[in-house]
Every structure is written in C-alpha cells, then in structure tokens.
Design an enzyme around this catalytic site. Structure first.
Site, PDB file in Angstrom:
ATOM      1  N   CYS A 248       0.836  -1.203   0.000  1.00 39.29           N
ATOM      2  CA  CYS A 248       0.000   0.000   0.000  1.00 39.29           C
ATOM      3  C   CYS A 248       0.869   1.250   0.000  1.00 39.29           C
ATOM      4  O   CYS A 248       1.413   1.635   1.036  1.00 39.29           O
ATOM      5  CB  CYS A 248      -0.922  -0.025   1.225  1.00 39.29           C
TER       6      CYS A 248
ATOM      7  N   CYS B  23      -0.337   4.121   2.177  1.00 43.13           N
ATOM      8  CA  CYS B  23      -0.182   3.878   3.634  1.00 43.13           C
ATOM      9  C   CYS B  23       1.274   4.061   4.045  1.00 43.13           C
ATOM     10  O   CYS B  23       1.551   4.639   5.091  1.00 43.13           O
ATOM     11  CB  CYS B  23      -0.584   2.448   4.009  1.00 43.13           C
ATOM     12  N   ASP B  24       2.209   3.528   3.272  1.00 39.77           N
ATOM     13  CA  ASP B  24       3.599   3.418   3.717  1.00 39.77           C
ATOM     14  C   ASP B  24       4.585   4.316   2.972  1.00 39.77           C
ATOM     15  O   ASP B  24       5.755   4.388   3.361  1.00 39.77           O
ATOM     16  CB  ASP B  24       4.074   1.952   3.555  1.00 39.77           C
TER      17      ASP B  24
END
Ligand code: NAP
Length: 300
Positions: free
Chosen positions: A129, A132-133
């Site tokens: 992701c 997300c990261d």
C-alpha cells in the site's frame, strides 16, 4: 432474524446497507477488519462522478456513518461459513446469525509475489500500500512491481516522495490506463523496467536490494529501501466457495440483478465476476443487489 445480512463493509456492502435500511429492512453488516475496503488506501479519488478530490478514507467514513445513521447494524466479526436454506445462516468466529437473504460483498485482497522471504520483509521494506507506507521512504530509492492501475498510481504517488522510483513490469506494455501512464512518463525520477520480474528480496533485517530477472534470464540487483507490490488482487471467497458458483478466477458469477446461483444470496462489488472493478461499479452493484434482495424478500 435479519431481513438482509451483508458480508463486507466496503463501498459495495455499505451501499447495499443504505438501500436495504431505507426500504425498512432489518440489516446486519458483518466485517472482519475495518470498514471501507480497498478504497481506504486511495489518497485522492479523481474518477468518482461529481466528487473530485475526495480521499478514500473520507469517502469510506462518510459512507459508513451514513449506513449506521440510517439504521444498519455493523458488527466486526469474521464470517467463517454461510449455510443455505429457506432461512440462511451466517456463522462468524463468535456467533451464528439468521437472515432471509444475504449479500456477499467480501471484495478481494492483495496478491503477493510468492518470494521466499516476502512475509519476513513485510513492513521492513516490502509494502502492499503506497499511500499507507510511502511517507516512510522520503528521499529514498524504491521500486514498484506490477502493470495495472494500482502499480501506475503507486509509482505516481511515490515519485513525489522518493528519490527514484523503479517501475518493474513483466511485459512491455501496461494494463493500467493511458492517462496515468502519461502522467508517470513526465516524472524525471521514474525509471521503467519492462519484461522483468522481481526474483529475490535481499537484505538482513530490512530490505536493501531486489534481484530482477528479465525475460532473457539476465539478472540484476537494484538497491532499494522499499518494494511496493501491486500485482493484483485475490477474491475473498473462503466462507462460501463450496456453496456459490464461481468463475475460473474465483469471483462470483451473477446476472444483472446480482443474484447468485443460490436463491436469496446476492453479490456486490469486486467479488463479482466482471470487467470493470471501480468504486463507481462497486456502489452500483450495492444498489442493485439490495434492490434485488428486497424484491426477493417481499415476494416470498
Ligand atoms: P490488475 O489490473 O489485475 O493488474 C495486476 C498487474 O500485476 C498486471 O499488470 C499483471 O501483469 C501483474 N502481475 C500479476 N501477477 C504478477 C506476478 N506474480 N508478478 C509480476 N506481475 C504480476 O490489478 P490492480 O492494478 O490492482 O487493479 C485491480 C482493479 O482495480 C483493476 O480493474 C483496476 O483498473 C482497478 N483500479 C482502479 C483504480 C482507479 O480507478 N483509480 C485504481 C487502482 C485500481 P500482466 O499485465 O502481465 O497480467
């Protein structure tokens, strides 16, 4: 006893819930993890009609609150099995629930590369992701593997954060859309590596490099701190794959009314066998599946 049990609280499931509660049906939504499904990972939704520039999280949160405010009951429990009958049973890890109809909106999950130490490197350089990261890789070199819209969008997103982005695809043309590809080509720090696969993850405690092998068998190591895997999705059909008719890829076959081969069990969203898996088609399925379920209940 519920009128409708919806399995999955992504856009398809929550839209089904809105349509069913507004028809005065008693509705339970069961979700194993978090509401929102896959869209929660999209930073900026650009292609949802009349709502440009909304984040996936905001979209999902509004949808979740809307369904609950209208009267849907949402429980966070993992559905293990579904049993058919005149009254249907939905068995979770905690309880058994009964309903007159069921809507399956379980979606799909990230496909892994299947490399030997992939799980060990998860959250230590390997991510599924980018939104997300991605922020963890500011100013570093990263790679994205895949050739669909997710890979293109991940690379575009990471290009503004990372120093260099290597986009690795196993063929010489992308499956993702031309507009995103064109945006990507304008980024000086994105390097395209075609006809190649990631074949090894290298590092001690965390990822330090990847080995890529091209289709002629030539190998090369690329130093990267992060690898973003975007190689598609796997349908989440475990709780019903022996009950419902699936296509060869494991998605649920259904006609335009979203009715599966089992009377009273309907399908909505990415878990349905179809060509276009988008937010707009997920919510559309949700409306259709709920309307069909309501009709089924009322005609019984
Ligand atoms: P996808 O379209 O299924 O693409 C998966 C990609 O990964 C393909 O290019 C495939 O290569 C490659 N691949 C599969 N297995 C691989 C492996 N083991 N090793 C290396 N490469 C592998 O998946 P997706 O990009 O996640 O998209 C899923 C759906 O969501 C699509 O319908 C997409 O259009 C949609 N989506 C839409 C948006 C948006 O509207 N903004 C954003 C993201 C995704 P091949 O091409 O060679 O098969």
């Amino acid at each position: 006893m519920y009128d409708v049990i919806i399995v999955g609280a992504g856009p398809a499931g929550l839209t089904s819930a809105i349509y069913a509660v507004r028809a005065m049906k008693k509705v339970l939504v069961l979700e194993k993890l978090n509401y929102g499904g896959q869209i929660i990972n999209t930073l900026n939704i650009e292609n949802y009609p009349a709502s440009p520039n909304v984040s996936g999280f905001d979209f999902a949160t509004k949808l979740y609150n809307q369904a609950k405010d209208l009267g849907a009951i949402v429980k966070f429990e993992n559905v293990i099995q579904i049993k058919n009958g005149n009254i249907k049973s939905v068995i979770t890890s905690k309880n058994t629930y009964e309903a007159k109809s069921i809507i399956l909106a379980t979606g799909s999950q990230n496909r892994k590369l299947g490399l030997e130490n992939e799980d060990n490197f998860s959250s230590k350089g390997v991510s599924y992701c980018a939104t997300c990261d991605g922020a963890f890789y500011k100013g570093k070199d990263v790679a994205v593997v895949g050739g669909g819209n997710t890979a293109l969008e991940d690379a575009l997103y990471l290009a503004d954060i990372a120093k260099n982005v290597y986009l690795i695809h196993r063929r010489d043309e992308f499956r993702g859309d031309a507009a995103t590809f064109n945006n990507l080509k304008s980024k000086d720090n994105v390097k395209f590596i075609y006809n190649s696969n990631v074949t090894k993850l290298i590092g001690d405690d965390k990822l330090e490099a990847i080995e890529i092998t091209n289709n002629d068998g030539n190998k090369e190591n690329i130093l990267v701190s992060g690898l973003f895997v975007a190689v598609g999705r796997i349908p989440l059909n475990d709780s019903f794959n022996e009950l419902i008719k699936l296509d060869s890829a494991g998605y649920i076959k259904a006609c335009e009314d979203c009715h599966t081969n089992i009377p009273g069990i309907f399908v909505a969203g990415d878990i349905r066998s179809k060509d276009v898996r988008q937010l707009v088609t997920a919510v559309s399925d949700g409306a259709v599946a709920a309307t069909s379920a309501i009709k089924f209940i009322n005609e019984k």
